[in-house]
Write a protein that holds these residues in place. Structure first.
Motif, mmCIF file in Angstrom:
data_model
loop_
_atom_site.group_PDB
_atom_site.id
_atom_site.type_symbol
_atom_site.label_atom_id
_atom_site.label_comp_id
_atom_site.label_asym_id
_atom_site.label_seq_id
_atom_site.Cartn_x
_atom_site.Cartn_y
_atom_site.Cartn_z
ATOM 1 N N ASP A 66 95.846 -32.937 24.730
ATOM 2 C CA ASP A 66 95.955 -33.226 26.129
ATOM 3 C C ASP A 66 94.857 -34.595 26.151
ATOM 4 O OD1 ASP A 66 96.041 -33.755 28.721
ATOM 5 O OD2 ASP A 66 96.087 -32.213 29.471
ATOM 6 N N GLU A 67 95.858 -35.515 25.495
ATOM 7 C CA GLU A 67 95.078 -36.609 26.454
ATOM 8 C C GLU A 67 94.058 -37.278 27.063
ATOM 9 O OE1 GLU A 67 96.985 -39.661 23.988
ATOM 10 O OE2 GLU A 67 97.560 -39.130 23.863
ATOM 11 N N LYS A 68 95.030 -36.338 28.181
ATOM 12 C CA LYS A 68 94.359 -37.431 29.736
ATOM 13 C C LYS A 68 92.646 -36.594 30.460
ATOM 14 C CE LYS A 68 99.176 -37.767 31.626
ATOM 15 N NZ LYS A 68 99.670 -37.179 33.325
ATOM 16 N N ILE A 69 93.015 -35.380 29.558
ATOM 17 C CA ILE A 69 92.012 -34.624 29.807
ATOM 18 C C ILE A 69 90.835 -34.419 28.734
ATOM 19 C CG2 ILE A 69 92.509 -33.074 32.052
ATOM 20 C CD1 ILE A 69 92.307 -30.813 29.716
ATOM 21 N N LYS A 70 91.293 -35.225 27.752
ATOM 22 C CA LYS A 70 91.228 -35.236 26.374
ATOM 23 C C LYS A 70 90.123 -33.951 26.136
ATOM 24 C CE LYS A 70 88.489 -39.880 26.993
ATOM 25 N NZ LYS A 70 87.379 -40.715 27.558
ATOM 26 N N ARG A 71 91.152 -32.692 25.474
ATOM 27 C CA ARG A 71 91.100 -31.532 25.720
ATOM 28 C C ARG A 71 92.274 -31.604 23.783
ATOM 29 N NH1 ARG A 71 90.996 -25.303 27.976
ATOM 30 N NH2 ARG A 71 88.925 -25.700 27.327
ATOM 31 N N LEU A 72 91.678 -29.932 23.238
ATOM 32 C CA LEU A 72 92.418 -29.821 22.016
ATOM 33 C C LEU A 72 92.506 -28.802 22.102
ATOM 34 C CD1 LEU A 72 94.434 -31.351 19.729
ATOM 35 C CD2 LEU A 72 91.912 -30.756 18.194
ATOM 36 N N VAL A 73 93.583 -27.642 21.788
ATOM 37 C CA VAL A 73 93.515 -26.238 22.236
ATOM 38 C C VAL A 73 94.299 -25.917 20.237
ATOM 39 C CG1 VAL A 73 94.094 -24.391 23.204
ATOM 40 C CG2 VAL A 73 94.353 -26.076 24.531
ATOM 41 N N VAL A 74 93.473 -25.249 19.817
ATOM 42 C CA VAL A 74 94.219 -24.508 18.053
ATOM 43 C C VAL A 74 94.203 -23.666 18.084
ATOM 44 C CG1 VAL A 74 93.676 -25.305 16.532
ATOM 45 C CG2 VAL A 74 92.400 -26.881 17.931
ATOM 46 N N THR A 75 95.258 -23.000 18.019
ATOM 47 C CA THR A 75 95.784 -21.585 18.193
ATOM 48 C C THR A 75 96.469 -21.201 16.873
ATOM 49 O OG1 THR A 75 96.488 -21.677 19.991
ATOM 50 C CG2 THR A 75 97.429 -19.838 19.804
ATOM 51 N N GLU A 76 95.426 -19.989 16.009
ATOM 52 C CA GLU A 76 95.470 -19.426 14.757
ATOM 53 C C GLU A 76 97.092 -18.477 14.730
ATOM 54 O OE1 GLU A 76 93.635 -15.434 12.524
ATOM 55 O OE2 GLU A 76 93.197 -15.097 15.269
ATOM 56 N N THR A 77 97.810 -18.881 14.195
ATOM 57 C CA THR A 77 99.478 -18.437 14.288
ATOM 58 C C THR A 77 99.248 -17.131 13.303
ATOM 59 O OG1 THR A 77 99.681 -19.986 12.123
ATOM 60 C CG2 THR A 77 99.706 -20.777 13.919
ATOM 61 N N ARG A 78 100.200 -16.943 12.595
ATOM 62 C CA ARG A 78 100.490 -16.096 11.748
ATOM 63 C C ARG A 78 99.869 -14.587 12.377
ATOM 64 N NH1 ARG A 78 99.562 -18.104 5.966
ATOM 65 N NH2 ARG A 78 97.559 -19.207 7.575
ATOM 66 N N THR A 79 99.546 -14.230 13.682
ATOM 67 C CA THR A 79 98.875 -13.152 14.607
ATOM 68 C C THR A 79 99.652 -12.242 15.610
ATOM 69 O OG1 THR A 79 96.749 -11.920 14.255
ATOM 70 C CG2 THR A 79 96.634 -13.856 14.909
ATOM 71 N N ASP A 80 99.375 -11.385 15.810
ATOM 72 C CA ASP A 80 99.946 -11.068 17.692
ATOM 73 C C ASP A 80 98.875 -11.508 18.198
ATOM 74 O OD1 ASP A 80 102.147 -10.550 16.789
ATOM 75 O OD2 ASP A 80 101.579 -7.845 16.337
ATOM 76 N N VAL A 81 97.405 -11.287 17.815
ATOM 77 C CA VAL A 81 96.222 -12.083 18.517
ATOM 78 C C VAL A 81 95.476 -12.843 18.264
ATOM 79 C CG1 VAL A 81 95.977 -9.264 19.624
ATOM 80 C CG2 VAL A 81 94.698 -9.506 16.995
ATOM 81 N N PRO A 82 95.909 -13.785 18.389
ATOM 82 C CA PRO A 82 95.443 -14.732 17.696
ATOM 83 C C PRO A 82 94.102 -15.729 18.309
ATOM 84 C CG PRO A 82 96.909 -15.431 19.390
ATOM 85 C CD PRO A 82 97.151 -14.612 19.775
ATOM 86 N N ALA A 83 93.009 -16.262 17.301
ATOM 87 C CA ALA A 83 92.027 -16.970 18.331
ATOM 88 C C ALA A 83 91.697 -17.757 18.972
ATOM 89 C CB ALA A 83 90.591 -16.377 16.681
ATOM 90 N N VAL A 84 91.845 -18.659 19.478
ATOM 91 C CA VAL A 84 91.684 -19.911 19.400
ATOM 92 C C VAL A 84 90.208 -20.835 20.452
ATOM 93 C CG1 VAL A 84 92.728 -21.074 22.235
ATOM 94 C CG2 VAL A 84 93.335 -18.959 21.352
ATOM 95 N N LEU A 85 90.790 -21.939 19.371
ATOM 96 C CA LEU A 85 89.885 -23.128 19.132
ATOM 97 C C LEU A 85 90.195 -24.559 20.476
ATOM 98 C CD1 LEU A 85 87.070 -24.859 18.026
ATOM 99 C CD2 LEU A 85 88.918 -25.130 16.203
ATOM 100 N N THR A 86 89.062 -24.730 21.604
ATOM 101 C CA THR A 86 89.361 -25.662 21.753
ATOM 102 C C THR A 86 87.957 -26.998 22.244
ATOM 103 O OG1 THR A 86 87.903 -24.119 24.134
ATOM 104 C CG2 THR A 86 90.074 -24.388 23.982
ATOM 105 N N ILE A 87 88.497 -27.965 21.845
ATOM 106 C CA ILE A 87 87.157 -29.266 21.682
ATOM 107 C C ILE A 87 87.485 -29.821 23.018
ATOM 108 C CG2 ILE A 87 86.830 -30.558 20.211
ATOM 109 C CD1 ILE A 87 88.073 -29.560 17.831
#
Length: 194
Positions: A66-87
């Motif tokens: 999301d360039e407007k708020i300078k945020r990157l959300v990165v989500t783990e794939t291949r799992t039903d309970v993904p971890a989430v990384l935000t920058i």
């Protein structure tokens, strides 16, 4: 008239049921407990962020910016309970000292998990070749708590720099095991930023 069975066959037939009864019935063995799956986090996937520069992210994780708020959300794939990384790249008042900014950000995250945390710091001087680089102070915290009734574990790394603050967070379900500790993953991502 009935034929007589040969003697050795009659003995074999007479002994067979007794032998089968003498052997214990095989008891079902409990299945061995499955070892908990340990998820790998390899920080080697290049990503060109429009607001954060060139990054290396966890392999096979999906990134949305999301360039407007300078945020990157990165989500783990291949799992039903993904971890989430935000920058996040936040604009913060220059009048506040870095330690206060870091403590406020970490405490806000801890409140969302209904827990408390303490922030530690680590000062490093990066290698800039021939020119002298300024030292950087990273603020770090780890926490476990509950988010919407789900047990979560999180790590946060904060780098305040004169009016801008870079914040990395990594959260996952508390029971899920990972090969690399979360603070180490966050620091790898920080050190590979360009």
């Amino acid at each position: 008239m009935m034929k007589r069975l040969p003697k050795f066959l009659a003995i074999t037939l007479a002994v067979l049921p007794a032998t089968a009864m003498a052997q214990a019935e095989p008891q079902p063995q409990p299945a061995p407990a499955a070892a908990p799956e340990i998820a790998q986090i390899l920080v080697n996937q290049p990503f060109a962020s429009k607001s954060l520069g060139d990054l290396m992210l966890p392999f096979m994780w999906e990134a949305k910016e999301d360039e407007k708020i300078k945020r990157l959300v990165v989500t783990e794939t291949r799992t039903d309970v993904p971890a989430v990384l935000t920058i996040d790249l936040l604009t913060t008042p220059k009048t506040l000292d870095n330690q206060s900014v870091a403590a406020e950000i970490a405490n806000a995250m801890a409140e969302s998990l209904a827990t408390k945390t303490s922030v530690s710091s680590d000062t490093q001087t990066p290698d800039c070749g021939k020119s002298k680089c300024p030292s950087l102070t990273f603020y770090k915290a780890e926490m476990e708590g509950s988010e919407n009734g789900i047990p979560r574990k999180c790590a946060i790394e904060i780098l305040p720099l004169s009016g801008k603050t870079l914040v990395l967070t990594l959260c996952a379900e508390a029971s899920r095991k990972y090969s690399t500790p979360f603070p180490e993953v966050l620091h790898q991502i920080f050190t590979m930023m360009k």
